[in-house]
Structures are given as structure tokens and as C-alpha cells.
Scaffold this active site. Structure first.
Site, PDB file in Angstrom:
ATOM      1  N   GLU A 152     -28.290 -84.694   7.461  1.00 16.07           N
ATOM      2  CA  GLU A 152     -28.703 -85.051   6.098  1.00 16.07           C
ATOM      3  C   GLU A 152     -28.918 -83.800   5.245  1.00 16.07           C
ATOM      4  OE1 GLU A 152     -32.083 -87.630   6.751  1.00 16.07           O
ATOM      5  OE2 GLU A 152     -30.809 -89.267   7.470  1.00 16.07           O
TER       6      GLU A 152
ATOM      7  N   HIS B 104     -37.715 -91.451   1.550  1.00 17.30           N
ATOM      8  CA  HIS B 104     -36.920 -91.388   2.786  1.00 17.30           C
ATOM      9  C   HIS B 104     -37.367 -90.202   3.629  1.00 17.30           C
ATOM     10  CE1 HIS B 104     -33.433 -91.022   5.452  1.00 17.30           C
ATOM     11  NE2 HIS B 104     -33.494 -89.725   5.188  1.00 17.30           N
TER      12      HIS B 104
ATOM     13  N   ASN C 188     -39.328 -98.759  -1.063  1.00 15.97           N
ATOM     14  CA  ASN C 188     -40.337 -98.073  -0.246  1.00 15.97           C
ATOM     15  C   ASN C 188     -40.482 -96.576  -0.527  1.00 15.97           C
ATOM     16  OD1 ASN C 188     -38.067 -97.213   1.081  1.00 15.97           O
ATOM     17  ND2 ASN C 188     -38.518 -98.231   3.027  1.00 15.97           N
TER      18      ASN C 188
ATOM     19  N   ARG D  26     -45.968 -94.856   2.391  1.00 10.39           N
ATOM     20  CA  ARG D  26     -45.559 -96.248   2.156  1.00 10.39           C
ATOM     21  C   ARG D  26     -46.759 -97.188   2.257  1.00 10.39           C
ATOM     22  NH1 ARG D  26     -40.060 -95.876   5.828  1.00 10.39           N
ATOM     23  NH2 ARG D  26     -38.682 -95.006   4.235  1.00 10.39           N
TER      24      ARG D  26
ATOM     25  N   TYR E 164     -26.301 -93.462   4.198  1.00 12.86           N
ATOM     26  CA  TYR E 164     -26.748 -94.673   4.894  1.00 12.86           C
ATOM     27  C   TYR E 164     -25.616 -95.317   5.710  1.00 12.86           C
ATOM     28  CZ  TYR E 164     -31.340 -94.809   2.599  1.00 12.86           C
ATOM     29  OH  TYR E 164     -32.632 -94.542   2.187  1.00 12.86           O
TER      30      TYR E 164
ATOM     31  N   LYS F  87     -37.292 -91.607  -3.608  1.00 13.28           N
ATOM     32  CA  LYS F  87     -36.304 -92.570  -4.099  1.00 13.28           C
ATOM     33  C   LYS F  87     -36.544 -92.861  -5.589  1.00 13.28           C
ATOM     34  CE  LYS F  87     -35.877 -94.631   0.525  1.00 13.28           C
ATOM     35  NZ  LYS F  87     -35.792 -95.888   1.300  1.00 13.28           N
TER      36      LYS F  87
HETATM   37  P1  DAT Z   1     -36.238 -95.926   7.193  1.00 14.92           P
HETATM   38  O1  DAT Z   1     -36.075 -95.680   5.708  1.00 14.92           O
HETATM   39  O2  DAT Z   1     -37.667 -96.212   7.561  1.00 14.92           O
HETATM   40  O3  DAT Z   1     -35.626 -94.846   8.043  1.00 14.92           O
HETATM   41  P2  DAT Z   1     -33.913 -97.548   7.870  1.00 14.92           P
HETATM   42  O4  DAT Z   1     -33.181 -96.262   8.068  1.00 14.92           O
HETATM   43  O5  DAT Z   1     -33.853 -98.558   8.959  1.00 14.92           O
HETATM   44  O6  DAT Z   1     -35.468 -97.282   7.539  1.00 14.92           O
HETATM   45  O7  DAT Z   1     -33.386 -98.257   6.526  1.00 14.92           O
HETATM   46  C1  DAT Z   1     -33.098 -97.477   5.387  1.00 14.92           C
HETATM   47  C2  DAT Z   1     -33.619 -98.212   4.182  1.00 14.92           C
HETATM   48  O8  DAT Z   1     -32.967 -99.466   4.065  1.00 14.92           O
HETATM   49  C3  DAT Z   1     -35.117 -98.549   4.248  1.00 14.92           C
HETATM   50  O9  DAT Z   1     -35.929 -97.465   3.852  1.00 14.92           O
HETATM   51  C4  DAT Z   1     -35.198 -99.714   3.330  1.00 14.92           C
HETATM   52  C5  DAT Z   1     -33.878-100.418   3.541  1.00 14.92           C
HETATM   53  N1  DAT Z   1     -34.038-101.505   4.516  1.00 14.92           N
HETATM   54  C6  DAT Z   1     -34.174-101.393   5.849  1.00 14.92           C
HETATM   55  N2  DAT Z   1     -34.307-102.583   6.437  1.00 14.92           N
HETATM   56  C7  DAT Z   1     -34.268-103.484   5.429  1.00 14.92           C
HETATM   57  C8  DAT Z   1     -34.361-104.897   5.363  1.00 14.92           C
HETATM   58  N3  DAT Z   1     -34.532-105.630   6.467  1.00 14.92           N
HETATM   59  N4  DAT Z   1     -34.290-105.483   4.132  1.00 14.92           N
HETATM   60  C9  DAT Z   1     -34.123-104.740   3.014  1.00 14.92           C
HETATM   61  N5  DAT Z   1     -34.025-103.403   3.006  1.00 14.92           N
HETATM   62  C10 DAT Z   1     -34.094-102.796   4.195  1.00 14.92           C
HETATM   63 MG    MG Z   2     -33.666 -94.290   8.351  1.00 14.37          MG
END
Ligand code: DAT
Ligand code: MG
Length: 151
Positions: free
Chosen positions: A128, A117, A114, A104, A51, A11
Site C-alpha cells: 500500500e 483505513h 468508517n 472507529r 481494495y 477517508k
Molecule cells: P478494514 O477497513 O477494517 O481493513 P476490510 O479490509 O475488510 O476492513 O474492508 C475494507 C472496507 O470495506 C471497510 O473499511 C469498510 C468496507 N466494508 C467491509 N465490509 C463491509 C460490509 N460487510 N459492508 C459494507 N462495507 C464493508
Molecule cells: Mg482492510
């Protein structure tokens, strides 16, 4: 030998914080095979597609703004259990819950920054990969060390 593939994307914070080499090295050293790689400034449209599942979340617009704030490094890594292995190497979504030794867990503090991805299932990996790469951007090659990675 498995040909499972996963989509890994560094990222904008990972790029700015000069973590690109380290993250690539972790996947290389693990034994996964790099089959596509590009640095890319994504449009908001592409990020919204990527997303899409999170579009109803309160943090969605912040997430799209952050992800479009600078270049990304997009990769495809291939090998045995590539998807789950990639997720283990990343750690948890919230860096606070990520163990030391994970990307992470080692490099970040906040869920909204974080650094990397990784696809969460084989199905989402395939979607993807073809969202971010054209078919001819994927390299078909044989790793000469495969016999030392797989029985
Ligand atoms: P991951 O990246 O572990 O697959 P995800 O797909 O649930 O997690 O979410 C995508 C991204 O969105 C994640 O890397 C960071 C952001 N995100 C997720 N939950 C969040 C939250 N509660 N507050 C802020 N950002 C969040
Ligand atoms: Mg995800």
C-alpha cells in the site's frame, strides 16, 4: 528500534467531518513517526487496486464510489509494531464492534463510513505504501525523542 511501517488513510468522511487533525494527533501522541503525508483525490482505478482483495464483494462498487467521493489524507507511520498498533488504534471494521477509545469506536456508526483505513499486515503495508507514494515522497528522518520512546 523497529522501522516497521504502516499505511494509514483518512477517508472522505473523515476529511468532511474535520477529523484529520484529531486522527493525526492520535498517531503522533502514540509515538509513531510520520514519514509521509499527502492529501489526495484518488482515481477509481487506484482505489480498485487498493481494495483489489474485495473486488468480489457485494459492497465493492459502493466502497469505490465512497472512497472516490472526496479527498483522502494518506500517511505512512513508522515505529515498533506499527501495523498492529495502527489496527488497534482504528478498532474493528464495523464501528459498532469498536471499543470507545478507538478511532472507529469514537467517531462513526456505520461500516460503510468508517473514517479511516489502516494496513492489516506488514506485507500489505509495504504494498500500500508504494501504491500510494513514490519512493521520494517518503522522508527519512530521526526523531530526537526516540530515546524517550524506546529503551
Ligand atoms: P478494514 O477497513 O477494517 O481493513 P476490510 O479490509 O475488510 O476492513 O474492508 C475494507 C472496507 O470495506 C471497510 O473499511 C469498510 C468496507 N466494508 C467491509 N465490509 C463491509 C460490509 N460487510 N459492508 C459494507 N462495507 C464493508
Ligand atoms: Mg482492510
Amino acid at each position: 528500534m523497529s522501522s516497521e511501517r504502516t499505511f494509514i488513510m483518512i477517508k472522505p468522511d473523515g476529511v468532511q467531518r474535520t477529523l484529520v487533525g484529531d486522527i493525526i494527533q492520535r498517531f503522533e501522541k502514540k509515538g509513531l513517526k510520520l514519514t509521509a503525508l499527502k492529501m489526495f483525490q484518488a482515481s477509481m482505478d487506484l482505489l480498485r487496486q487498493h481494495y483489489n482483495d474485495l473486488s468480489s464483494k457485494s459492497f465493492f462498487e459502493d466502497l469505490i464510489n465512497y472512497m472516490s467521493s472526496g479527498p483522502l489524507v494518506c500517511m505512512v507511520w513508522e515505529g515498533l509494531n506499527a501495523v498492529k498498533t495502527g489496527r488497534q488504534m482504528l478498532g474493528e471494521t464495523d464501528p459498532f464492534n469498536s471499543l470507545p477509545g478507538t478511532i472507529r469506536g469514537d467517531y462513526c456508526l456505520h461500516i460503510g463510513r468508517n473514517v479511516c483505513h489502516g494496513s492489516d499486515s506488514i506485507d500489505s503495508a509495504e504494498k500500500e505504501i508504494y501504491l500510494w507514494f513514490k519512493k521520494d515522497e517518503l522522508c527519512l528522518w530521526s526523531k530526537t525523542t526516540a530515546q524517550w520512546l524506546y529503551e
